[in-house]
Design a protein around this motif. Structure first.
Motif, mmCIF file in Angstrom:
data_model
loop_
_atom_site.group_PDB
_atom_site.id
_atom_site.type_symbol
_atom_site.label_atom_id
_atom_site.label_comp_id
_atom_site.label_asym_id
_atom_site.label_seq_id
_atom_site.Cartn_x
_atom_site.Cartn_y
_atom_site.Cartn_z
ATOM 1 N N HIS A 31 0.846 -1.198 0.000
ATOM 2 C CA HIS A 31 0.000 0.000 0.000
ATOM 3 C C HIS A 31 0.877 1.242 0.000
ATOM 4 O O HIS A 31 1.280 1.728 1.048
ATOM 5 C CB HIS A 31 -0.919 0.012 1.222
ATOM 6 C CG HIS A 31 -1.809 -1.173 1.288
ATOM 7 N ND1 HIS A 31 -1.463 -2.317 1.969
ATOM 8 C CD2 HIS A 31 -3.022 -1.405 0.750
ATOM 9 C CE1 HIS A 31 -2.434 -3.204 1.851
ATOM 10 N NE2 HIS A 31 -3.396 -2.681 1.108
ATOM 11 N N ARG A 32 1.164 1.716 -1.167
ATOM 12 C CA ARG A 32 1.978 2.921 -1.333
ATOM 13 C C ARG A 32 1.095 4.093 -1.706
ATOM 14 O O ARG A 32 0.124 3.935 -2.444
ATOM 15 C CB ARG A 32 3.046 2.713 -2.403
ATOM 16 C CG ARG A 32 4.112 1.739 -1.994
ATOM 17 C CD ARG A 32 4.955 2.368 -0.938
ATOM 18 N NE ARG A 32 5.977 1.446 -0.450
ATOM 19 C CZ ARG A 32 6.541 1.594 0.713
ATOM 20 N NH1 ARG A 32 6.202 2.583 1.491
ATOM 21 N NH2 ARG A 32 7.453 0.763 1.116
ATOM 22 N N LEU A 33 1.455 5.261 -1.222
ATOM 23 C CA LEU A 33 0.720 6.478 -1.555
ATOM 24 C C LEU A 33 1.656 7.494 -2.187
ATOM 25 O O LEU A 33 2.791 7.661 -1.745
ATOM 26 C CB LEU A 33 0.112 7.103 -0.289
ATOM 27 C CG LEU A 33 -0.967 6.305 0.426
ATOM 28 C CD1 LEU A 33 -1.322 6.988 1.740
ATOM 29 C CD2 LEU A 33 -2.194 6.172 -0.448
ATOM 30 N N ALA A 34 1.159 8.167 -3.194
ATOM 31 C CA ALA A 34 1.885 9.291 -3.776
ATOM 32 C C ALA A 34 1.645 10.510 -2.892
ATOM 33 O O ALA A 34 0.691 10.545 -2.110
ATOM 34 C CB ALA A 34 1.381 9.556 -5.192
ATOM 35 N N ALA A 42 -7.697 6.802 1.669
ATOM 36 C CA ALA A 42 -7.138 5.771 0.791
ATOM 37 C C ALA A 42 -8.123 4.613 0.640
ATOM 38 O O ALA A 42 -8.848 4.262 1.585
ATOM 39 C CB ALA A 42 -5.813 5.271 1.355
ATOM 40 N N SER A 43 -8.140 4.025 -0.525
ATOM 41 C CA SER A 43 -9.120 2.983 -0.840
ATOM 42 C C SER A 43 -8.911 1.695 -0.049
ATOM 43 O O SER A 43 -9.831 0.889 0.064
ATOM 44 C CB SER A 43 -9.079 2.668 -2.329
ATOM 45 O OG SER A 43 -7.805 2.166 -2.700
ATOM 46 N N ARG A 73 5.298 6.698 6.399
ATOM 47 C CA ARG A 73 5.905 5.430 5.981
ATOM 48 C C ARG A 73 5.265 4.875 4.710
ATOM 49 O O ARG A 73 5.924 4.203 3.925
ATOM 50 C CB ARG A 73 5.852 4.404 7.117
ATOM 51 C CG ARG A 73 6.797 4.793 8.255
ATOM 52 C CD ARG A 73 6.751 3.826 9.399
ATOM 53 N NE ARG A 73 7.367 2.542 9.027
ATOM 54 C CZ ARG A 73 7.528 1.550 9.877
ATOM 55 N NH1 ARG A 73 7.129 1.673 11.144
ATOM 56 N NH2 ARG A 73 8.073 0.409 9.494
ATOM 57 N N LEU A 74 4.012 5.176 4.490
ATOM 58 C CA LEU A 74 3.337 4.732 3.266
ATOM 59 C C LEU A 74 3.776 5.534 2.045
ATOM 60 O O LEU A 74 3.507 5.146 0.918
ATOM 61 C CB LEU A 74 1.814 4.820 3.431
ATOM 62 C CG LEU A 74 1.203 3.757 4.327
ATOM 63 C CD1 LEU A 74 -0.251 4.108 4.652
ATOM 64 C CD2 LEU A 74 1.297 2.382 3.675
ATOM 65 N N ARG A 75 4.444 6.628 2.256
ATOM 66 C CA ARG A 75 4.889 7.489 1.156
ATOM 67 C C ARG A 75 6.359 7.278 0.789
ATOM 68 O O ARG A 75 6.867 7.883 -0.129
ATOM 69 C CB ARG A 75 4.636 8.946 1.497
ATOM 70 C CG ARG A 75 3.145 9.218 1.634
ATOM 71 C CD ARG A 75 2.855 10.640 2.050
ATOM 72 N NE ARG A 75 1.473 10.782 2.441
ATOM 73 C CZ ARG A 75 0.444 10.893 1.597
ATOM 74 N NH1 ARG A 75 0.646 10.860 0.298
ATOM 75 N NH2 ARG A 75 -0.782 11.034 2.053
#
Length: 76
Positions: A31-34, A42-43, A73-75
């Motif tokens: 699960h990565r986010l820009a 987030a979906s 951390r997701l970014r």
């Protein structure tokens, strides 16, 4: 009153996610986010998770710091 120190493992447990080191790392890899993406919307969050995360941030609760850590951390 809950006076325990929240960390990434306790946040994952609170969200009903696998809080093992392997589970956390797997979640972060999958699960990565820009930068432009909304962490809170987030979906991959279910409605209960979204509600908890929104409340943590909106109320600046004792969970807010570790929620911000997860967002960062997701970014990366």
């Amino acid at each position: 009153m809950d006076t325990s120190k929240h960390n990434i493992k306790t946040l994952f447990a609170q969200l009903g996610l696998d809080d093992s080191d392997t589970g956390i790392n797997r979640f972060l890899e999958q699960h990565r986010l820009a930068e432009k993406d909304s962490f809170l919307d987030a979906s991959f969050w279910n409605e209960a998770q979204k509600s908890f995360l929104h409340e943590a941030i909106d109320d600046d609760s004792d969970w807010a710091e570790v929620v911000d850590e997860l967002d960062a951390r997701l970014r990366h």
